[in-house]
Write a protein that holds these residues in place. Structure first.
Motif, PDB file in Angstrom:
ATOM      1  N   SER A  14       0.822  -1.221   0.000  1.00 59.09           N
ATOM      2  CA  SER A  14       0.000   0.000   0.000  1.00 59.09           C
ATOM      3  C   SER A  14       0.850   1.262   0.000  1.00 59.09           C
ATOM      4  O   SER A  14       0.352   2.346  -0.337  1.00 59.09           O
ATOM      5  CB  SER A  14      -0.944  -0.011   1.211  1.00 59.09           C
ATOM      6  N   ARG A  15       2.144   1.150   0.340  1.00 60.64           N
ATOM      7  CA  ARG A  15       3.034   2.317   0.290  1.00 60.64           C
ATOM      8  C   ARG A  15       3.382   2.710  -1.134  1.00 60.64           C
ATOM      9  O   ARG A  15       3.751   3.849  -1.386  1.00 60.64           O
ATOM     10  CB  ARG A  15       4.340   2.034   1.053  1.00 60.64           C
ATOM     11  N   PHE A  16       3.268   1.766  -2.082  1.00 66.40           N
ATOM     12  CA  PHE A  16       3.687   2.029  -3.457  1.00 66.40           C
ATOM     13  C   PHE A  16       2.587   2.653  -4.308  1.00 66.40           C
ATOM     14  O   PHE A  16       2.867   3.114  -5.405  1.00 66.40           O
ATOM     15  CB  PHE A  16       4.156   0.732  -4.123  1.00 66.40           C
ATOM     16  N   THR A  17       1.354   2.629  -3.831  1.00 69.65           N
ATOM     17  CA  THR A  17       0.258   3.133  -4.649  1.00 69.65           C
ATOM     18  C   THR A  17      -0.768   3.837  -3.768  1.00 69.65           C
ATOM     19  O   THR A  17      -0.918   3.507  -2.581  1.00 69.65           O
ATOM     20  CB  THR A  17      -0.427   1.978  -5.424  1.00 69.65           C
ATOM     21  N   ALA A  18      -1.465   4.791  -4.362  1.00 68.69           N
ATOM     22  CA  ALA A  18      -2.532   5.493  -3.647  1.00 68.69           C
ATOM     23  C   ALA A  18      -3.838   4.720  -3.685  1.00 68.69           C
ATOM     24  O   ALA A  18      -4.780   5.052  -2.955  1.00 68.69           O
ATOM     25  CB  ALA A  18      -2.729   6.885  -4.257  1.00 68.69           C
ATOM     26  N   SER A  19      -3.936   3.694  -4.513  1.00 70.90           N
ATOM     27  CA  SER A  19      -5.163   2.900  -4.626  1.00 70.90           C
ATOM     28  C   SER A  19      -5.264   1.905  -3.469  1.00 70.90           C
ATOM     29  O   SER A  19      -4.274   1.581  -2.800  1.00 70.90           O
ATOM     30  CB  SER A  19      -5.186   2.146  -5.957  1.00 70.90           C
ATOM     31  N   GLU A  20      -6.467   1.412  -3.270  1.00 69.33           N
ATOM     32  CA  GLU A  20      -6.694   0.388  -2.245  1.00 69.33           C
ATOM     33  C   GLU A  20      -6.183  -0.957  -2.755  1.00 69.33           C
ATOM     34  O   GLU A  20      -6.564  -1.416  -3.832  1.00 69.33           O
ATOM     35  CB  GLU A  20      -8.192   0.304  -1.937  1.00 69.33           C
ATOM     36  N   VAL A  21      -5.310  -1.595  -1.962  1.00 65.72           N
ATOM     37  CA  VAL A  21      -4.635  -2.820  -2.399  1.00 65.72           C
ATOM     38  C   VAL A  21      -5.413  -4.046  -1.932  1.00 65.72           C
ATOM     39  O   VAL A  21      -5.764  -4.167  -0.752  1.00 65.72           O
ATOM     40  CB  VAL A  21      -3.186  -2.874  -1.863  1.00 65.72           C
ATOM     41  N   HIS A  22      -5.697  -4.957  -2.878  1.00 66.04           N
ATOM     42  CA  HIS A  22      -6.291  -6.270  -2.572  1.00 66.04           C
ATOM     43  C   HIS A  22      -5.280  -7.320  -3.031  1.00 66.04           C
ATOM     44  O   HIS A  22      -4.887  -7.337  -4.197  1.00 66.04           O
ATOM     45  CB  HIS A  22      -7.622  -6.458  -3.297  1.00 66.04           C
ATOM     46  N   LEU A  23      -4.876  -8.173  -2.099  1.00 64.96           N
ATOM     47  CA  LEU A  23      -3.836  -9.166  -2.387  1.00 64.96           C
ATOM     48  C   LEU A  23      -4.459 -10.563  -2.434  1.00 64.96           C
ATOM     49  O   LEU A  23      -5.119 -10.992  -1.488  1.00 64.96           O
ATOM     50  CB  LEU A  23      -2.745  -9.097  -1.312  1.00 64.96           C
ATOM     51  N   ASN A  24      -4.259 -11.258  -3.549  1.00 65.82           N
ATOM     52  CA  ASN A  24      -4.744 -12.636  -3.714  1.00 65.82           C
ATOM     53  C   ASN A  24      -3.557 -13.556  -3.969  1.00 65.82           C
ATOM     54  O   ASN A  24      -2.589 -13.171  -4.631  1.00 65.82           O
ATOM     55  CB  ASN A  24      -5.723 -12.750  -4.887  1.00 65.82           C
ATOM     56  N   LEU A  25      -3.655 -14.786  -3.483  1.00 69.74           N
ATOM     57  CA  LEU A  25      -2.630 -15.796  -3.716  1.00 69.74           C
ATOM     58  C   LEU A  25      -3.241 -16.947  -4.499  1.00 69.74           C
ATOM     59  O   LEU A  25      -4.309 -17.450  -4.137  1.00 69.74           O
ATOM     60  CB  LEU A  25      -2.058 -16.322  -2.391  1.00 69.74           C
ATOM     61  N   LEU A  26      -2.571 -17.350  -5.584  1.00 69.61           N
ATOM     62  CA  LEU A  26      -2.996 -18.509  -6.380  1.00 69.61           C
ATOM     63  C   LEU A  26      -1.868 -19.536  -6.360  1.00 69.61           C
ATOM     64  O   LEU A  26      -0.712 -19.210  -6.650  1.00 69.61           O
ATOM     65  CB  LEU A  26      -3.297 -18.099  -7.818  1.00 69.61           C
ATOM     66  N   GLU A  27      -2.204 -20.760  -6.029  1.00 69.47           N
ATOM     67  CA  GLU A  27      -1.190 -21.804  -5.966  1.00 69.47           C
ATOM     68  C   GLU A  27      -0.889 -22.344  -7.359  1.00 69.47           C
ATOM     69  O   GLU A  27      -1.802 -22.627  -8.139  1.00 69.47           O
ATOM     70  CB  GLU A  27      -1.660 -22.946  -5.066  1.00 69.47           C
ATOM     71  N   VAL A  28       0.395 -22.468  -7.696  1.00 69.60           N
ATOM     72  CA  VAL A  28       0.821 -23.108  -8.941  1.00 69.60           C
ATOM     73  C   VAL A  28       0.724 -24.613  -8.720  1.00 69.60           C
ATOM     74  O   VAL A  28       1.479 -25.185  -7.929  1.00 69.60           O
ATOM     75  CB  VAL A  28       2.255 -22.688  -9.319  1.00 69.60           C
ATOM     76  N   ARG A  29      -0.225 -25.242  -9.421  1.00 67.25           N
ATOM     77  CA  ARG A  29      -0.520 -26.654  -9.146  1.00 67.25           C
ATOM     78  C   ARG A  29       0.606 -27.587  -9.592  1.00 67.25           C
ATOM     79  O   ARG A  29       0.853 -28.610  -8.955  1.00 67.25           O
ATOM     80  CB  ARG A  29      -1.828 -27.056  -9.830  1.00 67.25           C
ATOM     81  N   ARG A  30       1.266 -27.246 -10.688  1.00 68.49           N
ATOM     82  CA  ARG A  30       2.348 -28.114 -11.189  1.00 68.49           C
ATOM     83  C   ARG A  30       3.613 -27.282 -11.410  1.00 68.49           C
ATOM     84  O   ARG A  30       3.906 -26.849 -12.517  1.00 68.49           O
ATOM     85  CB  ARG A  30       1.912 -28.801 -12.481  1.00 68.49           C
ATOM     86  N   PRO A  31       4.385 -27.039 -10.355  1.00 69.71           N
ATOM     87  CA  PRO A  31       5.589 -26.204 -10.485  1.00 69.71           C
ATOM     88  C   PRO A  31       6.671 -26.827 -11.367  1.00 69.71           C
ATOM     89  O   PRO A  31       7.546 -26.116 -11.857  1.00 69.71           O
ATOM     90  CB  PRO A  31       6.074 -26.042  -9.035  1.00 69.71           C
ATOM     91  N   ASP A  32       6.600 -28.146 -11.588  1.00 68.05           N
ATOM     92  CA  ASP A  32       7.634 -28.807 -12.388  1.00 68.05           C
ATOM     93  C   ASP A  32       7.551 -28.438 -13.860  1.00 68.05           C
ATOM     94  O   ASP A  32       8.517 -28.656 -14.601  1.00 68.05           O
ATOM     95  CB  ASP A  32       7.520 -30.335 -12.256  1.00 68.05           C
ATOM     96  N   ILE A  33       6.401 -27.885 -14.335  1.00 68.91           N
ATOM     97  CA  ILE A  33       6.297 -27.473 -15.734  1.00 68.91           C
ATOM     98  C   ILE A  33       6.063 -25.969 -15.839  1.00 68.91           C
ATOM     99  O   ILE A  33       5.618 -25.492 -16.876  1.00 68.91           O
ATOM    100  CB  ILE A  33       5.191 -28.254 -16.480  1.00 68.91           C
ATOM    101  N   ASP A  34       6.344 -25.229 -14.786  1.00 69.60           N
ATOM    102  CA  ASP A  34       6.315 -23.765 -14.843  1.00 69.60           C
ATOM    103  C   ASP A  34       7.720 -23.287 -15.176  1.00 69.60           C
ATOM    104  O   ASP A  34       8.665 -23.535 -14.423  1.00 69.60           O
ATOM    105  CB  ASP A  34       5.849 -23.183 -13.508  1.00 69.60           C
ATOM    106  N   ALA A  35       7.888 -22.620 -16.322  1.00 69.83           N
ATOM    107  CA  ALA A  35       9.223 -22.305 -16.837  1.00 69.83           C
ATOM    108  C   ALA A  35      10.027 -21.449 -15.861  1.00 69.83           C
ATOM    109  O   ALA A  35      11.232 -21.680 -15.652  1.00 69.83           O
ATOM    110  CB  ALA A  35       9.100 -21.599 -18.190  1.00 69.83           C
TER     111      ALA A  35
END
Length: 262
Positions: free
Chosen positions: A92-113
């Motif tokens: 929130s220090r980097f922007t004046a907008s309201e920050v919404h933080l979401n986390l998405l799990e990478v299901r198969r990290p072995d094929i994420d480049a």
């Protein structure tokens, strides 16, 4: 002709979309761009600990929605969610907008480049032999469902005086096929001998529909196991063995017939 086009940028608007998704009015673009760069750089400081693949930033009206794709969301969440609240306050220090933080799990990290490249970089920094690290990453990716993978490493490999480039490729990696779902990532290993760069291309199959969100939806849902591609590769290898048999003077049935007539 040199193949120097980024596979991600080449397919933007065809089967993948931008990592920053917002509209800026006159005079706002530069400010929002610098905010995005600062937010992304701050989050990527924890890339090695949390296994962060990419950061997607969306800006609805007077809001900033940050989605972090990570292989280890527990590291970012922390005990009872303390770390994620701390991270939200820092962003929130980097922007004046309201920050919404979401986390998405990478299901198969072995094929994420990006995660594959970062994993190889960490192994090189621990003085693992570069060929062993590359081969292990290739085999793991194919086992996890990739249709094809290519890995480039460049620098003072093994502490050699002269820098060079080595690469391994297994399966199909069609760089010119626009419908191909190719993930590209790079990592940097800071070794005692100098900097070593790692580039990874992962081919996850073909996307037939013309949809910019298709690649991201596919990764999120965990679709496309790529088993068909591996089957084709093994069949092709069998065909090559059949063709190679009669070619030599003693190979295959042709060679045996020649010995009998002699």
């Amino acid at each position: 002709m040199g193949h120097k086009v980024n596979p991600v940028g080449l397919r933007v608007g065809i089967n993948r979309t931008w990592d920053s998704r917002w509209f800026a009015r006159r005079g706002e673009y530069g400010k929002l761009l610098h905010e995005d760069r600062a937010i992304r750089a701050h989050i990527m400081k924890m890339q090695r600990a949390a296994g962060i693949s990419k950061v997607v930033i969306e800006r609805p009206h007077k809001k900033c929605r940050v989605t972090v794709h990570t292989a280890r969301p527990g590291v970012l969440i922390g005990k009872k969610g303390a770390d994620i609240e701390k991270l939200r306050n820092e962003l929130s220090r980097f922007t004046a907008s309201e920050v919404h933080l979401n986390l998405l799990e990478v299901r198969r990290p072995d094929i994420d480049a990006t995660l594959v490249a970062e994993n190889i970089a960490q192994q090189l920094e621990r003085r693992v032999a570069f060929r062993r690290a590359m081969k292990r990453a290739v085999q793991t990716a194919l086992r996890a469902g990739a249709v094809g993978i290519r890995i480039n490493v460049a620098g003072r490999l093994g502490g050699a005086e002269i820098a060079r480039t080595e690469w391994y490729r297994e399966g199909r990696v069609p760089l010119h096929t626009l419908r191909a779902d190719i993930d590209f990532g790079y990592g940097v290993a800071q070794t005692a001998y100098g900097t070593i760069g790692i580039k990874v291309w992962v081919f996850k199959g073909e996307i037939m529909e013309h949809d910019p969100m298709a690649s991201e939806r596919r990764a999120t849902e965990g679709a496309g196991d790529g088993s068909g591609g591996r089957g084709r590769r093994e069949d092709g290898a069998g065909d090559r063995r059949d063709r190679r048999g009669p070619r030599g003077p003693r190979g295959g049935e042709a060679g045996r017939e020649g010995q009998e007539t002699a």
